[in-house]
Design a protein around this motif. Structure first.
Motif, PDB file in Angstrom:
ATOM      1  N   SER A 141       0.839  -1.202   0.000  1.00  0.00           N
ATOM      2  CA  SER A 141       0.000   0.000   0.000  1.00  0.00           C
ATOM      3  C   SER A 141       0.876   1.254   0.000  1.00  0.00           C
ATOM      4  CB  SER A 141      -0.947  -0.006   1.188  1.00  0.00           C
ATOM      5  OG  SER A 141      -0.222  -0.176   2.388  1.00  0.00           O
ATOM      6  N   VAL A 142       2.041   1.172   0.639  1.00  0.00           N
ATOM      7  CA  VAL A 142       2.963   2.314   0.659  1.00  0.00           C
ATOM      8  C   VAL A 142       3.651   2.443  -0.699  1.00  0.00           C
ATOM      9  CG1 VAL A 142       5.040   3.289   1.726  1.00  0.00           C
ATOM     10  CG2 VAL A 142       3.319   2.166   3.142  1.00  0.00           C
ATOM     11  N   ILE A 186       2.663  -7.390  -9.088  1.00  0.00           N
ATOM     12  CA  ILE A 186       2.464  -7.073 -10.510  1.00  0.00           C
ATOM     13  C   ILE A 186       1.409  -5.967 -10.633  1.00  0.00           C
ATOM     14  CG2 ILE A 186       2.016  -8.022 -12.811  1.00  0.00           C
ATOM     15  CD1 ILE A 186       4.436  -9.284 -11.242  1.00  0.00           C
ATOM     16  N   ALA A 187       0.360  -6.091  -9.803  1.00  0.00           N
ATOM     17  CA  ALA A 187      -0.685  -5.059  -9.794  1.00  0.00           C
ATOM     18  C   ALA A 187      -0.097  -3.711  -9.403  1.00  0.00           C
ATOM     19  CB  ALA A 187      -1.797  -5.454  -8.828  1.00  0.00           C
ATOM     20  N   ALA A 221       2.055 -14.970 -10.462  1.00  0.00           N
ATOM     21  CA  ALA A 221       2.666 -13.636 -10.585  1.00  0.00           C
ATOM     22  C   ALA A 221       3.478 -13.551 -11.877  1.00  0.00           C
ATOM     23  CB  ALA A 221       3.554 -13.351  -9.372  1.00  0.00           C
ATOM     24  N   VAL A 222       4.205 -14.619 -12.186  1.00  0.00           N
ATOM     25  CA  VAL A 222       5.022 -14.649 -13.406  1.00  0.00           C
ATOM     26  C   VAL A 222       4.112 -14.574 -14.643  1.00  0.00           C
ATOM     27  CG1 VAL A 222       6.617 -16.050 -14.787  1.00  0.00           C
ATOM     28  CG2 VAL A 222       6.913 -15.913 -12.304  1.00  0.00           C
ATOM     29  N   GLU A 223       3.030 -15.347 -14.614  1.00  0.00           N
ATOM     30  CA  GLU A 223       2.093 -15.346 -15.745  1.00  0.00           C
ATOM     31  C   GLU A 223       1.502 -13.955 -15.964  1.00  0.00           C
ATOM     32  OE1 GLU A 223       1.571 -17.574 -18.088  1.00  0.00           O
ATOM     33  OE2 GLU A 223       3.235 -18.526 -17.015  1.00  0.00           O
ATOM     34  N   LYS A 224       1.107 -13.318 -14.863  1.00  0.00           N
ATOM     35  CA  LYS A 224       0.494 -11.987 -14.937  1.00  0.00           C
ATOM     36  C   LYS A 224       1.515 -10.960 -15.436  1.00  0.00           C
ATOM     37  CE  LYS A 224      -3.366  -9.805 -14.218  1.00  0.00           C
ATOM     38  NZ  LYS A 224      -4.524 -10.170 -15.050  1.00  0.00           N
ATOM     39  N   ALA A 225       2.764 -11.104 -14.998  1.00  0.00           N
ATOM     40  CA  ALA A 225       3.809 -10.168 -15.429  1.00  0.00           C
ATOM     41  C   ALA A 225       3.992 -10.234 -16.946  1.00  0.00           C
ATOM     42  CB  ALA A 225       5.125 -10.479 -14.711  1.00  0.00           C
ATOM     43  N   LYS A 226       3.905 -11.446 -17.490  1.00  0.00           N
ATOM     44  CA  LYS A 226       4.029 -11.618 -18.948  1.00  0.00           C
ATOM     45  C   LYS A 226       2.890 -10.877 -19.646  1.00  0.00           C
ATOM     46  CE  LYS A 226       6.255 -16.139 -18.824  1.00  0.00           C
ATOM     47  NZ  LYS A 226       5.932 -17.576 -18.780  1.00  0.00           N
ATOM     48  N   ILE A 227       1.680 -11.086 -19.152  1.00  0.00           N
ATOM     49  CA  ILE A 227       0.497 -10.474 -19.780  1.00  0.00           C
ATOM     50  C   ILE A 227       0.552  -8.951 -19.674  1.00  0.00           C
ATOM     51  CG2 ILE A 227      -2.031 -10.251 -19.609  1.00  0.00           C
ATOM     52  CD1 ILE A 227      -1.947 -13.212 -18.496  1.00  0.00           C
ATOM     53  N   GLU A 228       0.940  -8.449 -18.499  1.00  0.00           N
ATOM     54  CA  GLU A 228       0.939  -7.000 -18.262  1.00  0.00           C
ATOM     55  C   GLU A 228       2.232  -6.332 -18.736  1.00  0.00           C
ATOM     56  OE1 GLU A 228      -1.594  -5.207 -17.099  1.00  0.00           O
ATOM     57  OE2 GLU A 228      -2.881  -6.946 -16.807  1.00  0.00           O
ATOM     58  N   LEU A 277       0.213  -0.247 -11.650  1.00  0.00           N
ATOM     59  CA  LEU A 277      -0.428   0.975 -11.153  1.00  0.00           C
ATOM     60  C   LEU A 277       0.572   2.128 -11.017  1.00  0.00           C
ATOM     61  CD1 LEU A 277      -3.447   0.835 -10.250  1.00  0.00           C
ATOM     62  CD2 LEU A 277      -2.583   1.141  -7.933  1.00  0.00           C
ATOM     63  N   ALA A 278       1.740   1.831 -10.450  1.00  0.00           N
ATOM     64  CA  ALA A 278       2.729   2.888 -10.207  1.00  0.00           C
ATOM     65  C   ALA A 278       3.614   3.097 -11.435  1.00  0.00           C
ATOM     66  CB  ALA A 278       3.578   2.522  -8.995  1.00  0.00           C
ATOM     67  N   ASP A 279       3.431   2.264 -12.456  1.00  0.00           N
ATOM     68  CA  ASP A 279       4.227   2.317 -13.678  1.00  0.00           C
ATOM     69  C   ASP A 279       5.735   2.302 -13.389  1.00  0.00           C
ATOM     70  OD1 ASP A 279       4.527   2.249 -16.389  1.00  0.00           O
ATOM     71  OD2 ASP A 279       4.429   4.414 -16.659  1.00  0.00           O
ATOM     72  N   VAL A 280       6.148   1.368 -12.545  1.00  0.00           N
ATOM     73  CA  VAL A 280       7.581   1.242 -12.257  1.00  0.00           C
ATOM     74  C   VAL A 280       8.283   0.631 -13.488  1.00  0.00           C
ATOM     75  CG1 VAL A 280       7.098   0.920  -9.788  1.00  0.00           C
ATOM     76  CG2 VAL A 280       7.564  -1.080 -11.216  1.00  0.00           C
ATOM     77  N   GLY A 281       9.591   0.898 -13.603  1.00  0.00           N
ATOM     78  CA  GLY A 281      10.336   0.395 -14.759  1.00  0.00           C
ATOM     79  C   GLY A 281      10.562  -1.099 -14.697  1.00  0.00           C
ATOM     80  N   CYS A 282      10.892  -1.581 -13.512  1.00  0.00           N
ATOM     81  CA  CYS A 282      11.095  -3.016 -13.323  1.00  0.00           C
ATOM     82  C   CYS A 282      10.963  -3.360 -11.848  1.00  0.00           C
ATOM     83  CB  CYS A 282      12.471  -3.451 -13.849  1.00  0.00           C
ATOM     84  SG  CYS A 282      13.868  -2.717 -12.977  1.00  0.00           S
ATOM     85  N   ILE A 283      10.688  -4.637 -11.591  1.00  0.00           N
ATOM     86  CA  ILE A 283      10.666  -5.140 -10.214  1.00  0.00           C
ATOM     87  C   ILE A 283      11.901  -6.012 -10.032  1.00  0.00           C
ATOM     88  CG2 ILE A 283       9.389  -6.455  -8.479  1.00  0.00           C
ATOM     89  CD1 ILE A 283       6.883  -6.218 -10.198  1.00  0.00           C
ATOM     90  N   ILE A 284      12.605  -5.803  -8.930  1.00  0.00           N
ATOM     91  CA  ILE A 284      13.707  -6.715  -8.593  1.00  0.00           C
ATOM     92  C   ILE A 284      13.324  -7.425  -7.293  1.00  0.00           C
ATOM     93  CG2 ILE A 284      16.166  -6.954  -8.126  1.00  0.00           C
ATOM     94  CD1 ILE A 284      16.580  -4.198  -9.490  1.00  0.00           C
ATOM     95  N   VAL A 285      13.072  -8.718  -7.366  1.00  0.00           N
ATOM     96  CA  VAL A 285      12.749  -9.498  -6.166  1.00  0.00           C
ATOM     97  C   VAL A 285      14.068  -9.949  -5.544  1.00  0.00           C
ATOM     98  CG1 VAL A 285      11.613 -11.570  -5.270  1.00  0.00           C
ATOM     99  CG2 VAL A 285      10.501 -10.217  -7.064  1.00  0.00           C
ATOM    100  N   SER A 286      14.279  -9.543  -4.298  1.00  0.00           N
ATOM    101  CA  SER A 286      15.577  -9.789  -3.656  1.00  0.00           C
ATOM    102  C   SER A 286      15.577 -11.057  -2.809  1.00  0.00           C
ATOM    103  CB  SER A 286      15.947  -8.577  -2.796  1.00  0.00           C
ATOM    104  OG  SER A 286      14.988  -8.391  -1.780  1.00  0.00           O
TER     105      SER A 286
END
Lengths: 110, 182
Positions: A35-36, A57-58, A80-87, A62-71
């Motif tokens: 939420s933050v 992914i949502a 989540a992976v499937e949705k990331a492909k679609i979005e 929404l925030a239109d970030v350039g990329c997500i890095i999961v640490s």
């Protein structure tokens, strides 16, 4: 800086968005409370988080970030992976801590 | 904790350490009310008053007893972050009822995680304890209890590989079916 420029130096694994790595990123953000992140993450940033479920992914969309890095080497949920492909969200992963990734991005001039 | 199933395992282990021999784990998803309720009831020792009054405070609880630890404060945080709350009722000598409520679709709600493995672990690791597992989605529910299994199996251990594999599949299929019947 392009997403492509950080893949090798940070030894990131590309999970989704291989064709989207030319996208420009011009900021960074670290956060796990979605939420933050939703309200605070700047557009076109590299967002580093330990969260690895579909809600990231949502938030990225929404925030239109350039990329997500999961640490921390967390494995990312299949849906989540499937949705990331679609979005068309660039999803990257790293075994390192969020701090260590952020530090390296800072050193690279992001 | 990243997944709700870790919370369920943690709270159930509290009950087991409190000498409960009957545990009821109930998960209730109500999509119309946008509510997720996880209740865990036991017939264990109950929580003494001096611990209960500060049970949501990580410092007090972890100092006064090792039995409680950070599990409850963290679950409380998760509930509050998701516009819900955590209720705990207890009576010494009778047992404890815990109820964690959160908004089902809240963006900060952790995923359920590997619930099947969590329930299976509890079932097969504590054969002397009766565990009832109930999963409810929009009023349709599925129940599996160790009592039911023991009545069918007699002296065969739940820990037998074929049996635990069967329980795993049975839990998985029924949880999937609950979510498919929209």
């Amino acid at each position: 800086m392009k997403i492509n420029d950080i893949i090798e130096p940070l030894n990131l694994t590309v999970i989704t968005g291989e064709t989207l790595l030319e996208r420009e990123i011009n900021d960074g953000y670290v956060g796990d409370l979605l939420s933050v992140v939703m309200g605070k993450a700047p557009e076109n940033c590299a967002w580093i988080t330990v969260q690895s479920h579909i809600n990231i992914i949502a938030v990225a969309t929404l925030a239109d970030v350039g990329c997500i890095i999961v640490s921390e080497g967390f494995s990312i949920d299949d849906d989540a992976v499937e949705k990331a492909k679609i979005e068309e969200v660039v999803l990257l992963s790293s075994r390192e801590s969020s701090y260590s990734i952020a530090k390296k991005l800072g050193q690279m001039g992001l | 904790m990243k997944e709700l199933s870790y919370h369920i395992l943690d709270i159930a282990n509290n009950s087991i350490r409190a000498n409960a021999n009957h545990l009821i784990i109930n998960i209730d998803e109500n999509r119309e009310k946008n509510a997720l309720k996880i209740s865990i009831n036991d017939n264990g020792n109950g929580i003494p008053a001096h611990i209960y009054k500060d049970i949501k405070n990580p410092f007090t609880t972890s100092r006064t007893t090792r039995k409680v630890g950070l599990g409850i404060p963290l679950l409380n945080d998760t509930c509050l972050n998701c516009n819900g709350h955590l209720n705990i009722d207890t009576e010494v000598g009778k047992g404890t009822q815990l109820e964690a409520l959160m908004e089902l679709t809240h963006i900060d709600r952790p995923p359920m995680g590997n619930l099947v493995s969590t329930i299976l672990t509890l079932f097969v690791s504590h054969e002397d304890i009766n565990i009832d597992f109930i999963y409810e989605v929009d009023g349709t529910s599925f129940t599996l209890t160790t009592q039911m299994l023991k009545e069918i199996l007699g002296d065969i251990s739940l820990n037998t590989p074929e049996i635990s594999q069967w329980i795993r599949e049975y839990l998985k299929d029924n949880i999937v079916a609950l979510h498919d019947s929209e």
